[in-house]
Motif scaffolding. Structure first.
Motif, PDB file in Angstrom:
ATOM      1  N   HIS A  85      -5.269 -45.353  34.650  1.00 26.40           N
ATOM      2  CA  HIS A  85      -4.239 -45.277  33.604  1.00 26.40           C
ATOM      3  C   HIS A  85      -3.106 -46.261  33.871  1.00 26.40           C
ATOM      4  O   HIS A  85      -2.639 -46.948  32.975  1.00 26.40           O
ATOM      5  CB  HIS A  85      -3.660 -43.868  33.526  1.00 26.40           C
ATOM      6  CG  HIS A  85      -4.435 -42.937  32.643  1.00 26.40           C
ATOM      7  ND1 HIS A  85      -4.712 -43.223  31.321  1.00 26.40           N
ATOM      8  CD2 HIS A  85      -4.985 -41.716  32.878  1.00 26.40           C
ATOM      9  CE1 HIS A  85      -5.390 -42.216  30.784  1.00 26.40           C
ATOM     10  NE2 HIS A  85      -5.581 -41.298  31.709  1.00 26.40           N
ATOM     11  N   ASP A 116      -8.050 -41.616  27.636  1.00 26.75           N
ATOM     12  CA  ASP A 116      -9.118 -41.899  28.596  1.00 26.75           C
ATOM     13  C   ASP A 116     -10.134 -42.901  28.042  1.00 26.75           C
ATOM     14  O   ASP A 116     -10.532 -42.808  26.886  1.00 26.75           O
ATOM     15  CB  ASP A 116      -9.830 -40.594  28.979  1.00 26.75           C
ATOM     16  CG  ASP A 116      -8.918 -39.700  29.792  1.00 26.75           C
ATOM     17  OD1 ASP A 116      -7.856 -40.169  30.230  1.00 26.75           O
ATOM     18  OD2 ASP A 116      -9.290 -38.531  30.000  1.00 26.75           O
ATOM     19  N   SER A 123       0.058 -37.890  30.778  1.00 25.94           N
ATOM     20  CA  SER A 123      -1.242 -37.544  30.210  1.00 25.94           C
ATOM     21  C   SER A 123      -1.327 -36.038  30.011  1.00 25.94           C
ATOM     22  O   SER A 123      -0.334 -35.326  30.147  1.00 25.94           O
ATOM     23  CB  SER A 123      -2.356 -38.027  31.146  1.00 25.94           C
ATOM     24  OG  SER A 123      -2.378 -37.239  32.303  1.00 25.94           O
ATOM     25  N   HIS A 151      -8.476 -41.744  38.776  1.00 28.39           N
ATOM     26  CA  HIS A 151      -8.238 -41.754  37.328  1.00 28.39           C
ATOM     27  C   HIS A 151      -6.821 -42.236  36.968  1.00 28.39           C
ATOM     28  O   HIS A 151      -6.632 -42.990  36.013  1.00 28.39           O
ATOM     29  CB  HIS A 151      -8.462 -40.334  36.799  1.00 28.39           C
ATOM     30  CG  HIS A 151      -8.315 -40.193  35.318  1.00 28.39           C
ATOM     31  ND1 HIS A 151      -9.255 -40.660  34.427  1.00 28.39           N
ATOM     32  CD2 HIS A 151      -7.327 -39.652  34.562  1.00 28.39           C
ATOM     33  CE1 HIS A 151      -8.847 -40.396  33.199  1.00 28.39           C
ATOM     34  NE2 HIS A 151      -7.680 -39.798  33.244  1.00 28.39           N
TER      35      HIS A 151
HETATM   36 ZN    ZN Z   1      -6.470 -39.499  31.540  1.00 27.80          ZN
END
Ligand code: ZN
Ligand code: KG4
Length: 334
Positions: free
Chosen positions: A118, A303, A139, A114
Motif C-alpha cells: 500500500h 487492494d 485501510s 501488504h
Molecule cells: Zn489493503
C-alpha cells in the motif's frame, strides 16, 4: 542485460489481484477480481468463502495478466505474493500458489508485507514521490502514520489503538443501513448531508502524539441516530458529520507528523485514501504547509496486485534472498 519482471499476487482479504511489473518500465498488466458480491449478503467478509474464491479465481487471473503482458511464464524473473497481514486462509492461497509457481519456473519468490505494498503504491504513478516521505496508511484493517526513508526503511510514528479508519466507515455505514463495503456508500450519503447540524468529536487530537482512536465515532453515530431519528436527511447529516470528524482528525495528525519529521512529502495509501473529502482536506493541508501530497489512483488505493508486484520487484532488485518456505502471517508488524 535483460529486463527484470515480477509477477505480484494479492489475496489477503476479498480481492484477488494479479499484476506484472517490469523494473525501469512500469506496470505491464494487471487483473483484479473483487469478491464483494460473495460477501455482500453477510454484511462483511466471510474468511472461508474468501479462501475458496481465491482458489477458484487465481489461476485464470494469472493467465490473463500474463497474456495482457504478452509474456509466457518463463518471461518472469520473480514472483511476489502478499504474506500478511490478513486472513490466514486467504493468504495461504496466494502464498502457496506464488511459491509453487516460482519454484516451477526456477525464479525467486518474495513474501511481501501488504502494508508495504500500500505505501509504495504511489510509486506506480507517473510522478512518483522521492524519499523520504510521511505515509498515511488508511485501510479497512489499519490506520498508521509512517516515516518512510526508502524501500524497507519504515518507522512507525503512530497508529490506531482500536478500529481502523476504514473499519469505522464500514461499521458506521452499517448503522446507517448502508450495504457492504460501507466506505464509498457512506461517502456518497455524506454528500447529501448538511454540514454543521451535528458535530462529532476529533478523538485524541487534544493531547500530543500521533496515535488514533476511531471506535468512539461509531458509538457517537449510534447515539445521535437514536436521539435524532433515522429519516433520510438525518442519516445523511450524520454521515456528513462522521466523515468530517474522521477527515479532520487525520489531517491534524498528518500536520503533526510532517512538522515532527520535517519531511516535505506526504503519501496517502489504503482504501480510505480514495475518499474525496479526505483528498480535498489533505490538498488544503499541503498548500498551507508548503508540502506535496501524493495519492495513488483510486484503483491502487484499494487492494490490488500491482502494488505487490512493484514491492516485490524492488525487494528482489535490492538482492533480497528468499528460501523455499511458504510464508503467511495473519499478524505482521510493518
Ligand atoms: Zn489493503
Ligand atoms: O485498502 P483496502 O482496500 O483494504 C484493506 O487492506 O483493508 O481498504 C478497504 C477500506 C474499506 O473499509 C472501505 O470501506 C474503505 O477502504 N473505503 C472508503 C472509500 N473507499 C474505500 N472509505 C471511505 N471513502 C471511500 N471513498
Amino acid at each position: 542485460k535483460r529486463a527484470f519482471r515480477c509477477l505480484g499476487i494479492e489475496t489477503s482479504c476479498d480481492e484477488t489481484g494479479v499484476a506484472v511489473y517490469e523494473l525501469g518500465r512500469g506496470l505491464l498488466a494487471q487483473a483484479l477480481h473483487s469478491q464483494a458480491a460473495v460477501h455482500a449478503r453477510y454484511g462483511g467478509v466471510v474468511p472461508e468463502l474468501a479462501s475458496r474464491d481465491h482458489v477458484r479465481r487465481l489461476p485464470a487471473l494469472v493467465r490473463q495478466a500474463l497474456a495482457e503482458a504478452g509474456l509466457s511464464p518463463s518471461g518472469l524473473d520473480g514472483v511476489a505474493y502478499t504474506a500478511g497481514p490478513g486472513l490466514i486462509g486467504a493468504l495461504l492461497v496466494g502464498a502457496a500458489f506464488g511459491r509453487a509457481l516460482a519454484w516451477s519456473l526456477g525464479v525467486p519468490a518474495v513474501a511481501v508485507h501488504h502494508l508495504e505494498g500500500h505505501l509504495l503504491a504511489p510509486l506506480l504513478e507517473p510522478d512518483p514521490p522521492a524519499f523520504p516521505f510521511v505515509a498515511l496508511l488508511v485501510s479497512g484493517g489499519h490506520t498508521q502514520l509512517l516515516a518512510v526513508a526508502g524501500v524497507g526503511r519504515y518507522r512507525l510514528l503512530g497508529e490506531s489503538r482500536d478500529d481502523a479508519a476504514g473499519e469505522a466507515f464500514d461499521k458506521t455505514a452499517k448503522l446507517l443501513g448502508l450495504g457492504y463495503p460501507g466506505g464509498p456508500a457512506l461517502a456518497a450519503l455524506a454528500d447529501r448531508g448538511r454540514p454543521g447540524r451535528f458535530r462529532f468529536p476529533r478523538p485524541m487530537t487534544d493531547r500530543p502524539g500521533l496515535d488514533f482512536s476511531f471506535s468512539g465515532l461509531k458509538t457517537h453515530a449510534l447515539y445521535t441516530l437514536r436521539e435524532a431519528g433515522g429519516d433520510e436527511q438525518t442519516r445523511a447529516d450524520i454521515a456528513c458529520a462522521f466523515q468530517e470528524a474522521v477527515v479532520e482528525t487525520l489531517v491534524i495528525k498528518c500536520r503533526r507528523a510532517l512538522r515532527a519529521t520535517g519531511f516535505r512529502r506526504l503519501v496517502v495509501a489504503g482504501g480510505v485514501g480514495a475518499n474525496r473529502a479526505l483528498r480535498e482536506a489533505l490538498d488544503a493541508l499541503a498548500r498551507a504547509e508548503g508540502v506535496r501530497v501524493h495519492y495513488p489512483r483510486p484503483a491502487f488505493c484499494t487492494d490490488n496486485g500491482a502494488m505487490i508486484a512493484l514491492a516485490g520487484c524492488l525487494r528482489l532488485a535490492a538482492g533480497e534472498a528468499a528460501g523455499l518456505e511458504v510464508e503467511a502471517r495473519p499478524r505482521w508488524p510493518v
